[in-house]
Design a protein around this motif. Structure first.
Motif, short mmCIF file in Angstrom:
data_model
loop_
_atom_site.label_atom_id
_atom_site.label_comp_id
_atom_site.label_asym_id
_atom_site.label_seq_id
_atom_site.Cartn_x
_atom_site.Cartn_y
_atom_site.Cartn_z
N VAL A 96 78.81 24.57 17.28
CA VAL A 96 78.66 25.22 15.97
C VAL A 96 77.25 25.70 15.93
O VAL A 96 77.24 27.12 15.57
CB VAL A 96 78.93 24.32 14.91
N LEU A 97 76.27 24.97 16.19
CA LEU A 97 74.94 25.38 15.65
C LEU A 97 74.59 26.52 16.93
O LEU A 97 74.08 27.35 16.69
CB LEU A 97 73.91 24.25 15.83
N GLY A 98 74.81 26.12 18.11
CA GLY A 98 74.49 26.82 19.26
C GLY A 98 75.19 28.49 19.25
O GLY A 98 74.56 29.21 19.59
N LEU A 99 76.57 28.02 18.90
CA LEU A 99 77.45 29.46 18.97
C LEU A 99 76.82 30.29 17.49
O LEU A 99 76.51 31.51 17.74
CB LEU A 99 78.80 29.08 18.58
N LEU A 100 76.47 29.81 16.42
CA LEU A 100 76.12 30.69 15.35
C LEU A 100 74.73 31.02 15.50
O LEU A 100 74.35 32.43 15.34
CB LEU A 100 76.09 29.72 13.99
N THR A 101 73.82 30.31 16.22
CA THR A 101 72.39 30.94 16.17
C THR A 101 72.32 31.94 17.34
O THR A 101 71.46 32.81 17.53
CB THR A 101 71.42 29.95 16.31
N ILE A 149 71.05 14.21 21.88
CA ILE A 149 71.51 15.14 23.10
C ILE A 149 72.10 16.33 22.19
O ILE A 149 72.33 17.39 22.92
CB ILE A 149 72.76 14.52 23.91
N ALA A 150 72.48 16.37 20.93
CA ALA A 150 72.83 17.53 20.23
C ALA A 150 71.98 18.74 20.27
O ALA A 150 72.52 19.63 20.71
CB ALA A 150 73.14 17.34 18.75
N PRO A 151 70.60 18.59 20.23
CA PRO A 151 69.78 19.81 20.23
C PRO A 151 69.85 20.24 21.69
O PRO A 151 69.79 21.35 21.86
CB PRO A 151 68.21 19.11 20.00
N PHE A 152 69.98 19.52 22.66
CA PHE A 152 70.16 19.93 24.08
C PHE A 152 71.23 20.84 24.21
O PHE A 152 71.33 22.08 24.77
CB PHE A 152 69.98 18.76 24.89
N ILE A 153 72.38 20.26 23.66
CA ILE A 153 73.47 21.04 23.78
C ILE A 153 73.58 22.43 23.00
O ILE A 153 74.15 23.28 23.44
CB ILE A 153 74.81 20.03 23.30
N ALA A 154 73.03 22.34 21.85
CA ALA A 154 72.95 23.42 20.97
C ALA A 154 72.42 24.55 21.57
O ALA A 154 72.55 25.67 21.67
CB ALA A 154 72.35 23.17 19.73
N ARG A 155 70.79 24.26 22.41
CA ARG A 155 70.08 25.23 22.75
C ARG A 155 70.90 25.83 24.09
O ARG A 155 70.83 27.05 24.39
CB ARG A 155 69.14 24.81 23.26
N ASP A 156 71.48 25.05 24.80
CA ASP A 156 72.53 25.41 26.03
C ASP A 156 73.14 26.56 25.66
O ASP A 156 73.60 27.43 26.09
CB ASP A 156 73.03 24.23 26.68
N ILE A 157 74.06 26.31 24.44
CA ILE A 157 75.21 27.07 24.18
C ILE A 157 74.59 28.19 23.35
O ILE A 157 75.02 29.45 23.70
CB ILE A 157 75.97 26.11 23.04
N GLN A 158 73.35 28.18 22.88
CA GLN A 158 72.72 29.40 22.23
C GLN A 158 72.57 30.14 23.32
O GLN A 158 72.89 31.57 23.17
CB GLN A 158 71.40 28.91 21.52
N ARG A 159 71.80 29.83 24.44
CA ARG A 159 71.50 30.63 25.55
C ARG A 159 72.72 31.35 26.27
O ARG A 159 72.74 32.42 26.56
CB ARG A 159 70.82 29.81 26.52
N SER A 160 73.88 30.60 26.34
CA SER A 160 75.05 31.11 26.97
C SER A 160 75.62 32.18 26.03
O SER A 160 76.22 33.27 26.49
CB SER A 160 76.06 29.89 26.98
N THR A 161 75.64 32.22 24.83
CA THR A 161 76.28 32.90 23.83
C THR A 161 75.31 34.24 23.98
O THR A 161 75.90 35.55 24.06
CB THR A 161 76.19 32.40 22.23
N GLN A 162 74.17 33.99 24.01
CA GLN A 162 73.15 35.35 24.27
C GLN A 162 73.32 36.14 25.44
O GLN A 162 73.12 37.34 25.55
CB GLN A 162 71.75 34.92 23.94
N GLN A 190 84.82 32.06 25.94
CA GLN A 190 83.92 31.94 27.04
C GLN A 190 82.73 31.03 26.96
O GLN A 190 82.25 30.53 27.96
CB GLN A 190 83.17 33.23 27.00
N ILE A 191 82.67 30.29 25.76
CA ILE A 191 81.52 29.30 25.52
C ILE A 191 82.10 27.80 25.92
O ILE A 191 81.42 26.79 26.36
CB ILE A 191 81.00 29.06 23.99
N MET A 192 83.26 27.68 25.67
CA MET A 192 83.89 26.25 26.20
C MET A 192 83.67 25.72 27.30
O MET A 192 83.37 24.58 27.54
CB MET A 192 85.55 26.39 25.81
N PRO A 193 83.98 26.44 28.48
CA PRO A 193 83.44 25.84 29.68
C PRO A 193 82.05 25.45 29.64
O PRO A 193 81.93 24.42 30.39
CB PRO A 193 83.75 27.21 30.71
N ARG A 194 81.18 26.27 29.32
CA ARG A 194 79.69 25.78 29.40
C ARG A 194 79.54 24.50 28.38
O ARG A 194 78.48 23.77 28.82
CB ARG A 194 78.69 26.78 28.70
N LEU A 195 80.25 24.55 27.47
CA LEU A 195 80.10 23.41 26.28
C LEU A 195 80.34 22.16 27.31
O LEU A 195 79.54 20.89 27.18
CB LEU A 195 80.92 23.23 25.21
#
Length: 272
Positions: A96-101, A149-162, A190-195
């Protein structure tokens, strides 16, 4: 003669080469254990395979005199519940946080700096704070895994979204899609595989935080048992527990990879 850099081993050769280091390590351990036990039958540093098997059989098959439960399986169950709960919460929060940011510039400007700072805090440093604020129960252990581990996942999803092409967003808006529809129908699939890949990469850290929390404050669990018996130098229990944790971690990684390939077969080429 074919150059080594151009040689691709067959499936059978790849399997042989993959198993060879484990076989060599096992042979080296068996030789070292036999030598130490021949010199001192009471040596506890390198127990034989038979001694380790007897110890685990006792813990797995004989009920505990204190609790009446099978210690090995109770430890496994307790640890898995804590680990899976923490990872699941972290994955949801990170998604949620990574996708939104990653998708909304205004939220990126507001929350991304805070997320970066939080990700730099050593999770084990906040463990005493969690024990004071939440207590010594299950909540503090699960929270530590989540925070770890949540911040790591969030930052990874954030970069993948961008990294998703802007053209897709423009086309979706041209067709009249709202912000919510773009998030749910364009970006999220498109983000789910990266998650799933991010969760796989974070499992090692999750195990670390779990074992640390159990070692400090717990009455059962794989980490608790390892640190409990270390005072007696019970390597016949410690080594099998470490191997069991490694096997569980491997199985989780394999199953998540298999799940990703089944649900998102189109993503393999993209990830590669």
């Amino acid at each position: 003669m074919k150059k080594l850099i151009n040689y691709t081993p067959s499936t059978a050769t790849r399997l042989f080469l993959g198993l060879l280091p484990f076989a060599l390590l096992l042979l080296v351990y068996m030789g070292a254990s036999e030598a130490r036990l021949a010199e001192n039958p009471n040596d506890r540093l390198l127990p034989s395979l038979t001694q380790m098997g007897d110890a685990i059989e006792r813990l797995a098959m004989e009920p505990s005199k204190r609790t009446g439960e099978l210690t090995f399986w109770q430890d496994t169950q307790s640890s898995l519940i804590r680990l899976l709960s923490g990872v699941a919460i972290a994955a949801l929060f990170g998604l949620v946080l990574g996708l939104l940011t990653g998708a909304l510039p205004v939220l990126n400007a507001w929350l991304a700096p805070l997320l970066t700072v939080i990700s730099l805090i050593p999770p084990l440093a906040v463990l005493p704070i969690l024990f004071i604020a939440i207590g010594l129960g299950e909540a503090s252990k699960i929270t530590l895994i989540t925070i770890g581990i949540a911040p790591f996942i969030a930052r990874d999803i954030q970069r993948s979204t961008q990294q998703i092409p802007t053209e897709q967003l423009v086309k979706a808006q041209t067709l009249g899609a709202s912000t919510l529809q773009i998030l749910m129908r364009v970006l999220l699939p498109q983000i789910m595989p990266r998650l799933i890949d991010a969760v796989r990469l974070s499992l090692g850290a999750g195990w670390l935080f779990l074992i640390a929390a159990e070692a400090i404050s717990s009455t059962d669990g794989l980490g608790y048992r390892i640190f409990l018996v270390r005072r007696y130098m019970s390597m016949d229990i410690i080594l099998p527990y470490v191997m069991w944790i490694t096997l569980l971690a491997f199985l989780f990684d394999y199953l998540l990879g298999l799940l990703n390939r089944r649900l998102h077969p189109w993503s393999e080429g993209t990830n590669a």
